[in-house]
Scaffold this motif. Structure first.
Motif, short mmCIF file in Angstrom:
data_model
loop_
_atom_site.label_atom_id
_atom_site.label_comp_id
_atom_site.label_asym_id
_atom_site.label_seq_id
_atom_site.Cartn_x
_atom_site.Cartn_y
_atom_site.Cartn_z
N TYR A 5 18.07 78.95 18.21
CA TYR A 5 16.80 79.67 18.41
C TYR A 5 16.23 80.12 17.07
CZ TYR A 5 13.55 83.47 19.38
OH TYR A 5 12.44 84.28 19.39
N CYS A 6 17.08 80.73 16.24
CA CYS A 6 16.62 81.25 14.94
C CYS A 6 16.09 80.13 14.06
CB CYS A 6 17.76 81.99 14.24
SG CYS A 6 18.30 83.49 15.07
N HIS A 36 15.16 77.10 14.94
CA HIS A 36 14.01 76.45 15.57
C HIS A 36 12.74 77.26 15.32
CE1 HIS A 36 12.42 74.35 19.47
NE2 HIS A 36 11.79 73.94 18.39
N ARG A 37 12.85 78.57 15.45
CA ARG A 37 11.69 79.43 15.23
C ARG A 37 11.24 79.36 13.77
NH1 ARG A 37 10.87 85.76 17.14
NH2 ARG A 37 8.82 86.02 16.17
N HIS A 58 9.22 76.37 12.80
CA HIS A 58 7.80 76.40 13.15
C HIS A 58 7.00 77.33 12.25
CE1 HIS A 58 7.35 74.31 17.17
NE2 HIS A 58 8.65 74.24 16.97
N GLU A 59 7.69 78.24 11.59
CA GLU A 59 6.99 79.28 10.82
C GLU A 59 7.07 79.11 9.31
OE1 GLU A 59 8.40 83.06 12.18
OE2 GLU A 59 7.60 82.80 14.21
N HIS A 69 6.53 74.60 25.13
CA HIS A 69 6.87 74.49 23.72
C HIS A 69 6.22 73.27 23.07
CE1 HIS A 69 9.12 75.01 20.03
NE2 HIS A 69 9.52 73.75 20.11
N ASP A 74 3.87 78.07 19.20
CA ASP A 74 4.97 78.91 18.72
C ASP A 74 5.59 79.73 19.86
OD1 ASP A 74 4.46 77.90 16.23
OD2 ASP A 74 3.33 79.64 15.54
N LYS A 75 5.89 79.06 20.98
CA LYS A 75 6.53 79.71 22.12
C LYS A 75 7.76 78.92 22.57
CE LYS A 75 3.30 82.88 22.46
NZ LYS A 75 3.58 84.29 22.14
N TYR A 127 11.35 78.84 22.07
CA TYR A 127 12.17 78.15 21.07
C TYR A 127 13.60 77.86 21.53
CZ TYR A 127 8.56 79.55 17.68
OH TYR A 127 7.38 79.74 17.01
N ASP A 166 14.10 83.99 23.82
CA ASP A 166 12.64 84.11 23.80
C ASP A 166 12.19 85.35 24.56
OD1 ASP A 166 11.44 81.54 22.54
OD2 ASP A 166 13.04 80.80 23.84
N THR A 176 8.91 85.73 22.30
CA THR A 176 8.29 84.42 22.10
C THR A 176 8.23 83.61 23.39
OG1 THR A 176 10.44 83.58 21.35
CG2 THR A 176 8.87 84.25 19.65
#
Length: 448
Positions: A130-131, A133-134, A137-138, A225, A234-235, A237, A245, A250
């Protein structure tokens, strides 16, 4: 489950099927050493094919149309093969780095055969996913690798196999804290299970899973996603679990019809271009942006950032979805689609044979086979776009195959197909030669 001590354990077909759904309990998937851990991903290839066929059948029954397109499907499969080719040459960087930290810096050693260790690793691997993957995207430079997976404008099981070559060379860093206490063999199992679970959620034929939607990542959550609708950006993840999430804000439930792909579509089926063009864009933007701090921001802030904008860019700059979006779908003759499917099947045969015999091949032979596979995948992308130079690339590819196959550097899994392949590629060489000559003649006539 047995095999020789120290080697990968054998898995029954039923176990392999359950591995796709993270449904192998600790008693069936706990191993003392990394060497004993089966290659669940490689052994899942027949199930990938079977489920893709099943998805096509269900989609036809439900909607009276197939769940994908030949050009996009071949593109996704090409990117999947491309992403796995480095593993033919090198051991997984995830495991190499993890084992190094475990051997030299571990703080405690949790028991490899404890169910508590197994379930803790499930949570740990999924939270780390999750971390990462997020962040992918950022942070623009990480998004440049990850965007490959989002570049399809279809959403089906082919899309699950559309992977980045580069992403694995940054994701390994995030796993290292677990190496301080979780044995590598347990980590190696869950790293594969987490990846395999995400295969079947890439589909539109499953709508809603009821109460499971609260805990698990499901096809509905993952469709969001993959959407380019403003509400989807950005939802969701999560990998296996959606709880992260929900905890970190998210999460977004599926609402309006999802339109898939990137906010600015790449409009290409060329696997090399899909992998590298975002990096070229960052390079050009870096040099065109004034100021040292701004240049660093191009790399480390979001893909929508620009001077004077928030870290992740402005939401109002996300293109509005009208519902009239048309996927990139160049018109090609039906025979060209058939040609691409047949030749892709040949490459799948050669690729599978490479995986099965890699330990017996010289480094030069391995590199030659990988080179031919990359040439072929690139050529298929050009064919699917009906590019003028596709015929020239195909002639070169067919001639290379004939020469290399005659010399014994390429082999099929099925010895009976050897002569068939030689005839096929010889005929294709002649076909493309005639095709190019006709095009040249036609071009000269127009100029006269």
């Amino acid at each position: 489950m047995g095999s020789e001590a120290g080697g990968p354990r054998a898995t029954a077909p039923g176990q392999q099927l359950r591995a796709l759904f993270y449904a192998l309990p600790p008693g069936e998937s706990a191993f003392r050493t990394v060497e004993e851990v089966p290659d669940y991903v490689e052994k899942s290839i027949p199930f990938f094919i079977a489920f893709i066929g099943l998805e096509f059948a269900v989609s036809w029954v439900q909607k009276h149309k197939l769940s994908g397109r030949i050009n996009d499907g071949i593109s996704s499969l090409s990117l999947g093969i491309l992403s796995r080719l480095p593993d033919v040459l090198f051991r997984s960087v995830d495991l190499i780095s993890y084992i190094y930290v475990w051997n030299n810096y571990r703080l405690i050693e949790l028991p490899w055969d404890s169910p508590w260790t197994w379930y803790l690793t499930l949570l740990g691997v999924d939270f780390v996913y999750y971390c990462f993957h997020r962040i992918s995207h950022e942070v623009n430079i990480l998004w440049a690798a990850h965007q490959v997976h989002h570049s399809s404008e279809d959403y089906n099981l082919f899309t699950a196999l559309r992977q980045s070559v580069l992403q694995k060379y940054t994701s390994w860093i995030f796993n290292l804290p677990m190496a301080l206490f979780i044995p590598p063999s347990v980590f190696a199992v869950h790293l594969q299970f987490n990846l395999l679970y995400q295969f079947w959620i890439h589909t539109e034929v499953i709508t809603n899973l009821g109460p499971l939607e609260w805990i698990l990542n499901t096809p509905s959550h993952h469709r969001v996603h993959h959407g380019r609708n403003p509400y989807c950006i950005d939802k969701n993840y999560g990998g296996t679990l959606i709880i992260w999430d929900r905890i970190f804000g998210t999460f977004e439930a599926e609402d309006a019809k999802v339109v898939y792909g990137l906010t600015h579509p790449v409009n290409s089926f060329d696997p090399i271009m899909l992998q590298l063009r975002p990096l070229a864009h960052i390079w050009n933007t870096f040099w065109a942006t004034p100021g040292f701090c701004n240049k660093l921001s191009v790399i480390f802030k979001g893909p929508g950032w620009g001077p004077g904008k928030p870290r992740l860019g402005l939401p109002e700059e996300i293109p509005v979805i009208t519902g009239k979006e048309v996927p990139f779908n160049p018109s090609v003759p039906a025979y060209l689609n058939c040609y691409a499917v047949v030749h892709f099947a040949v490459i799948m045969d050669l690729y599978t044979e490479l995986l099965g015999t890699v330990t017996m091949l010289s480094q030069g032979t391995i590199l030659l086979r990988i080179g031919f596979i990359i040439l072929s995948l690139t050529s298929f992308g050009l064919l699917m776009e009906n590019r003028p130079k596709a015929g020239i690339v195909e002639i070169i590819r067919c001639l290379v195959f004939i020469g290399v196959y005659k010399l014994g550097y390429l082999r099929s899994q099925f010895s009976t197909l050897g002569y068939t392949y030689e005839v096929l590629f010889s005929l294709c060489t002649a076909f493309w030669g005639i095709h190019i000559m006709k095009r040249i003649t036609s071009s000269k006539d127009k100029h006269h």
